[in-house]
Write an enzyme that holds these catalytic residues in place. Structure first.
Site, PDB file in Angstrom:
ATOM      1  N   LYS A 226       0.847  -1.207   0.000  1.00 47.71           N
ATOM      2  CA  LYS A 226       0.000   0.000   0.000  1.00 47.71           C
ATOM      3  C   LYS A 226       0.877   1.250   0.000  1.00 47.71           C
ATOM      4  O   LYS A 226       0.666   2.173  -0.800  1.00 47.71           O
ATOM      5  CB  LYS A 226      -0.890   0.020   1.228  1.00 47.71           C
ATOM      6  N   ASN A 227       1.891   1.289   0.867  1.00 46.99           N
ATOM      7  CA  ASN A 227       2.653   2.529   1.039  1.00 46.99           C
ATOM      8  C   ASN A 227       3.701   2.752  -0.038  1.00 46.99           C
ATOM      9  O   ASN A 227       4.407   3.754  -0.012  1.00 46.99           O
ATOM     10  CB  ASN A 227       3.264   2.569   2.438  1.00 46.99           C
TER      11      ASN A 227
ATOM     12  N   ARG B 182      -6.193  10.160   3.790  1.00 42.66           N
ATOM     13  CA  ARG B 182      -5.376  11.137   4.484  1.00 42.66           C
ATOM     14  C   ARG B 182      -4.068  11.389   3.755  1.00 42.66           C
ATOM     15  O   ARG B 182      -3.568  12.491   3.687  1.00 42.66           O
ATOM     16  CB  ARG B 182      -5.094  10.595   5.900  1.00 42.66           C
TER      17      ARG B 182
ATOM     18  N   CYS C 269      -5.831  12.422  11.526  1.00 42.24           N
ATOM     19  CA  CYS C 269      -6.470  11.121  11.403  1.00 42.24           C
ATOM     20  C   CYS C 269      -6.474  10.504  12.793  1.00 42.24           C
ATOM     21  O   CYS C 269      -6.072  11.114  13.770  1.00 42.24           O
ATOM     22  CB  CYS C 269      -5.711  10.256  10.403  1.00 42.24           C
TER      23      CYS C 269
ATOM     24  N   ARG D 150      -1.622  15.163  11.686  1.00 45.70           N
ATOM     25  CA  ARG D 150      -0.715  14.709  10.623  1.00 45.70           C
ATOM     26  C   ARG D 150      -0.245  15.962   9.871  1.00 45.70           C
ATOM     27  O   ARG D 150      -0.740  16.303   8.827  1.00 45.70           O
ATOM     28  CB  ARG D 150      -1.429  13.734   9.686  1.00 45.70           C
TER      29      ARG D 150
ATOM     30  N   ASP E 138       4.009   0.991  12.055  1.00 44.16           N
ATOM     31  CA  ASP E 138       2.800   0.342  11.535  1.00 44.16           C
ATOM     32  C   ASP E 138       2.642  -1.084  12.055  1.00 44.16           C
ATOM     33  O   ASP E 138       1.550  -1.628  12.050  1.00 44.16           O
ATOM     34  CB  ASP E 138       2.818   0.309  10.003  1.00 44.16           C
TER      35      ASP E 138
ATOM     36  N   ARG F  96      -8.852  -0.481   4.081  1.00 46.74           N
ATOM     37  CA  ARG F  96      -8.014   0.600   3.515  1.00 46.74           C
ATOM     38  C   ARG F  96      -6.639   0.069   3.142  1.00 46.74           C
ATOM     39  O   ARG F  96      -6.028   0.516   2.168  1.00 46.74           O
ATOM     40  CB  ARG F  96      -7.848   1.723   4.551  1.00 46.74           C
TER      41      ARG F  96
END
Ligand code: EPZ
Length: 427
Positions: free
Chosen positions: A22-23, A92, A116, A121, A314, A406
């Site tokens: 994802k990142n 976000r 968030c 953030r 994370d 997500r």
């Protein structure tokens, strides 16, 4: 609302392939608007955040289509430089589009990304990086307005000039925005105190494939020397190290013996080091890793979250879940986000013993967890509840698991394939 009903107590077994990261995919999707080109992006995970990014790309004038796990983007038709609030609020991290839109159009207008569930953030480092490259940046009424001197709009010079950008913090997003915008700048850019995450290296790989002359990625100084854009690029997204860490922690919680394929074990060595010290048997190979846990685990000592290659923030909620039934204490120090122990209150409903004080959380292992109704409140915290529920006695209902979608491509389906009893139902 969808709920997940999880019956704990079953150990896991089998082999699963881990999703694309994802990142890594989010900044790469943003970077695809930097120049008018056709991008074939392989190993894209089906995530809500990816869908939100594709909506932004289409809003800007791109064509973006799925074909299996490949996304095709045609950014030749970019005709806008603004992202409306309704699209910004869906994700976000959409501030990651700033550098690409500014680099393509010479101007950009986005609403300030909200805070968030992890806490405020801020994006000050992103904006300072754009100013260092010569952009005028104003924030009025929650809107970020960027324009570069001498910009000629949607085509031609974007008015950005190479610079030395010294980041006060090794911010992942600010490093990514700087790298992307620097490709459109005249002259070389040096980014100092750059983030070193593997996702930065993956973005650099995509930018190179797009025609960027960039090096130093993965280290503290990244240099962008120029950009000779190609019209077509094919790129494969790296494996998701946090999704891999999540499945490893799930096996640590539930017990059993599983194999994860299509991973880069070196990307999550900080996590497997702790799981190994806690008593799990970890067997890494070039593109796969095996974990087995049968007897009780030991506490994990003190786990301090740091920028890469330190322990990843994370994975902190996931390792916390794995530590709940370990003999002894595990202390977590969360240095990255203010509010990253949200999952503690819900984990206590399963019988966990967790004391939190500011950025420190102390977990004392208990004999067994008991199933309960719990509420998912953020992406990794929600995944931690699911992970802990696998090791709990009886039934757990995880409410509002939409947060989990997500960042995880069918986490429930993946865990079910490994033998977990997870039933999705509407309430
Ligand atoms: C990225 O967020 C990841 N998100 C996060 O993953 C991850 O937790 C984080 O990096 C740290 O590794 C994506 O890549 C989409 P940062 P990012 O800028 O870029 C402060 C997940 O669960 N900061 O490295 O937003 C900030 O407040 C998500 O997948 C400033 O002060 O993280 C934080 O304390 C969560 N000013 C620290 O830096 C700025 O301008 C690190 O943030 C920017 C950041």
């Amino acid at each position: 609302m969808t709920h997940w009903r999880i019956r704990g107590g079953e150990s896991l077994s089998g082999s699963v392939r881990v999703q694309g990261a994802k990142n890594a995919v989010l900044p790469i999707l943003a970077a695809s608007v930097l120049t008018g080109c056709e991008t074939e992006l392989q190993n894209c995970p089906r995530l809500r955040d990816v869908d939100a990014s594709l909506a932004i790309l289409r809003h800007l004038g791109c064509r973006a289509e799925w074909d299996g796990d490949t996304v095709y983007i045609d950014s030749r038709g970019v005709s806008g430089y603004t992202i409306p609030e309704k699209l910004m609020l869906q994700m976000r991290s959409s501030v990651i589009f700033l550098g690409a839109i500014l680099g393509r159009c010479g101007c950009a207008r986005l609403s300030m990304p909200g805070g968030c569930e992890l806490g405020p953030r801020p994006v000050d480092l992103h904006l300072e990086a754009m100013r260092a490259l010569g952009a005028h940046v104003e924030c009025v009424d929650n809107v970020i307005d960027c324009a570069a001197d001498g910009a000629s709009g949607l085509s031609g010079a974007t008015g950005l000039s190479g610079a030395v950008i010294r980041l006060a913090l090794p911010s992942v997003g600010a490093t990514e925005n700087a790298m992307i915008a620097a490709c459109a700048a005249k002259g070389a850019t040096v980014i100092e105190n750059a983030a070193r995450e593997p996702e930065i290296v993956d973005l650099a790989g995509y930018l190179r494939a797009l025609g960027a002359d960039i090096d130093g990625d993965g280290g503290p100084v990244v240099t962008v020397r120029g950009f000779a854009p190609r019209e077509r690029v094919r790129y494969r997204v790296m494996p998701d190290r946090i999704a891999a860490s999540t499945l490893l922690c799930a096996c640590a919680c539930a017990g059993g013996d599983i194999e994860l394929t299509d991973v880069t074990p070196g990307h999550f060595a900080a996590v497997t080091d702790v799981l190994g010290a806690m008593g799990c048997r970890i067997t890494p190979a070039s593109d796969r890793v095996r974990i087995a846990r049968s007897g009780r685990m030991r506490g994990g000592g003190t786990v301090v979250t740091r920028p890469y290659p330190g322990f990843p923030t994370d994975a902190q909620p996931l390792l916390m879940a794995a530590s709940l039934c370990a003999d002894g204490t595990t202390v977590f120090v969360e240095n990255i986000f203010e509010n990253r122990f949200r999952q503690a209150a819900e984990l206590r409903r399963l019988g966990a013993l967790i004391r939190t004080e500011g950025r420190v959380a102390a977990v004392t292992g208990v004999e067994r967890l008991r199933g309960a109704d719990v509420l998912a409140e953020d992406l990794r915290g929600g995944a931690a509840l699911v992970t802990a529920a696998l090791g709990a006695e009886g039934e757990t209902v995880v409410k509002d698991p939409g947060h989990i979608d997500r960042g995880y491509e069918s986490l429930d389906g993946t865990l079910s394939r490994l033998g977990a009893h997870i039933e999705k139902y509407m309430n």
